[in-house]
Design a protein around this motif. Structure first.
Motif, PDB file in Angstrom:
ATOM      1  N   MET A   1       0.847  -1.166   0.000  1.00  0.00           N
ATOM      2  CA  MET A   1       0.000   0.000   0.000  1.00  0.00           C
ATOM      3  C   MET A   1       0.901   1.239   0.000  1.00  0.00           C
ATOM      4  N   ILE A   2       0.476   2.249  -0.688  1.00  0.00           N
ATOM      5  CA  ILE A   2       1.199   3.521  -0.736  1.00  0.00           C
ATOM      6  C   ILE A   2       0.830   4.341   0.506  1.00  0.00           C
ATOM      7  N   VAL A   3       1.826   4.809   1.223  1.00  0.00           N
ATOM      8  CA  VAL A   3       1.621   5.658   2.395  1.00  0.00           C
ATOM      9  C   VAL A   3       1.704   7.118   1.975  1.00  0.00           C
ATOM     10  N   CYS A   4       2.710   7.436   1.181  1.00  0.00           N
ATOM     11  CA  CYS A   4       2.945   8.817   0.752  1.00  0.00           C
ATOM     12  C   CYS A   4       2.927   8.887  -0.772  1.00  0.00           C
ATOM     13  N   VAL A   5       1.901   9.498  -1.301  1.00  0.00           N
ATOM     14  CA  VAL A   5       1.769   9.628  -2.753  1.00  0.00           C
ATOM     15  C   VAL A   5       2.818  10.592  -3.309  1.00  0.00           C
ATOM     16  N   CYS A   6       3.085  11.671  -2.595  1.00  0.00           N
ATOM     17  CA  CYS A   6       4.045  12.670  -3.077  1.00  0.00           C
ATOM     18  C   CYS A   6       5.433  12.081  -3.303  1.00  0.00           C
ATOM     19  N   ASN A   7       5.835  11.167  -2.423  1.00  0.00           N
ATOM     20  CA  ASN A   7       7.169  10.577  -2.488  1.00  0.00           C
ATOM     21  C   ASN A   7       7.163   9.109  -2.918  1.00  0.00           C
ATOM     22  N   ALA A   8       6.007   8.572  -3.224  1.00  0.00           N
ATOM     23  CA  ALA A   8       5.865   7.165  -3.616  1.00  0.00           C
ATOM     24  C   ALA A   8       6.501   6.241  -2.578  1.00  0.00           C
ATOM     25  N   ILE A   9       6.159   6.469  -1.308  1.00  0.00           N
ATOM     26  CA  ILE A   9       6.669   5.639  -0.218  1.00  0.00           C
ATOM     27  C   ILE A   9       5.626   4.586   0.113  1.00  0.00           C
ATOM     28  N   ARG A  10       6.088   3.340   0.135  1.00  0.00           N
ATOM     29  CA  ARG A  10       5.194   2.216   0.419  1.00  0.00           C
ATOM     30  C   ARG A  10       5.201   1.878   1.905  1.00  0.00           C
TER      31      ARG A  10
END
Length: 56
Positions: A1-10
């Motif tokens: 799951m993506i946690v941070c869309v801005c940084n593409a952090i999973r």
């Protein structure tokens, strides 16, 4: 799951950083090599960090 869309952090990246000693969102982002942008992800990231520390 993506946690941070801005940084593409999973989610698994946040969990791994927490397992490796990151204790807050600032240290998680630092461990991943990024900085928060809009901040919408911070509450969810905090929940993940807390969950990882609770099970440790």
């Amino acid at each position: 799951m993506i946690v941070c869309v801005c940084n593409a952090i999973r989610e698994d990246e946040v969990r791994q950083a927490a397992r490796e000693g990151a204790s807050c969102t600032r240290s998680v982002y630092r461990a991943i090599g990024r900085k928060p942008r809009c901040g919408q992800c911070l509450p969810f990231a905090k929940e993940i960090i807390a969950a990882e520390h609770a099970t440790a």
